[in-house]
Design an enzyme around this catalytic site. Structure first.
Site, short mmCIF file in Angstrom:
data_model
loop_
_atom_site.label_atom_id
_atom_site.label_comp_id
_atom_site.label_asym_id
_atom_site.label_seq_id
_atom_site.Cartn_x
_atom_site.Cartn_y
_atom_site.Cartn_z
N LYS A 87 0.85 -1.20 0.00
CA LYS A 87 0.00 0.00 0.00
C LYS A 87 0.88 1.24 0.00
CE LYS A 87 -4.35 1.17 2.31
NZ LYS A 87 -5.10 1.00 3.55
O1 G3P Z 1 -9.68 2.13 4.01
C1 G3P Z 1 -9.38 3.41 4.45
C2 G3P Z 1 -9.83 3.53 5.82
O2 G3P Z 1 -9.06 2.79 6.69
C3 G3P Z 1 -10.13 4.87 6.31
O3 G3P Z 1 -11.35 4.74 6.90
O4 G3P Z 1 -13.18 5.33 8.37
O5 G3P Z 1 -10.82 6.08 8.90
O6 G3P Z 1 -12.08 7.11 7.03
P1 G3P Z 1 -11.88 5.88 7.84
#
Ligand code: G3P
Length: 217
Positions: A87
């Site tokens: 990643k």
């Molecule tokens: O896949 C990306 C993710 O980990 C971010 O998610 O909910 O922190 O915006 P969030």
């Protein structure tokens, strides 16, 4: 549509895997820290533990932000397990690193994507997956789903192989809307997957079927 779970929590990964519909896992440094996994060696061990639970791709994020550092870290991550996808953040050196890995046959997931221009660059560089963060766009009153639609159009126009991995998915409606648009993959919490099976008419219908069966027994 592939279903990935976005967590570093092994119990939740096991539960999603046991459902039989899981295609992979995404993680990031914040999700690792949330589970108390800190320090390089512990994080590397945790990636291997995740790979040993799931049948599918497991995204492992580089920490370096310069080309040489990303290449060194990414090559080490890729060697950890055949299921690892490296990643890489959407920055200038990240694009160079994605191109480098693509030329070497190492799979990548370009993360922190918030515009269709960024997604176009990631595809040009040969990313395996591109991760637009739809929930975080919604958080700032910008339509995350519209970004998925724009990327779908661009990738279809030129038959790019890069898969759209809708990330920062927060709930079941995000999953359904991404499916309607034609996102290749979604990654979200366990609740966004399990939530899809719930319907009150299913529950009341099943209750009635069982009650009627029991009348004659
Ligand atoms: O896949 C990306 C993710 O980990 C971010 O998610 O909910 O922190 O915006 P969030």
């Amino acid at each position: 549509m592939k279903f990935f779970i976005d967590t570093a929590n092994l119990d939740q990964i096991r539960e999603a895997q046991a459902l039989g519909v899981l295609d992979g896992v995404t993680t990031n440094p914040s999700l690792m820290a949330k589970e108390g996994i800190t320090g390089k060696q512990n994080i590397l061990k945790h990636y291997v533990a995740i790979c040993n639970i799931v049948d599918g791709d497991v995204s492992a994020e580089v920490i370096a932000t310069d080309f040489d550092g990303m290449v060194k870290e990414g090559e080490a991550l890729a060697k950890l397990h055949p299921q690892i996808v490296v990643k890489i953040p959407m920055i200038q050196d990240g694009i160079k690193a994605i191109k480098y890995f693509s030329d070497k046959g190492i799979r990548t997931n370009c993360t922190l994507v918030f515009s269709s221009g960024q997604a176009l660059l990631a595809a040009k560089a040969g990313a395996t997956y591109v991760s637009p963060f739809i929930g975080r766009l919604d958080d700032i009153s910008t339509d995350g789903l519209n970004l998925i639609a724009e990327i779908r159009t661009i990738y279809d126009n030129y038959a790019f192989d890069t898969q759209i991995l809708a990330a920062s998915v927060r709930h079941t409606m995000h999953v359904l809307d991404c499916a309607k648009i034609g996102s290749d993959v979604m990654t979200g919490p366990l609740s966004s997957i399990v939530g899809l099976l719930k319907h009150p008419l299913t529950d009341s219908g099943l209750k009635q079927f069982l009650a009627d069966y029991n009348k004659g027994n």
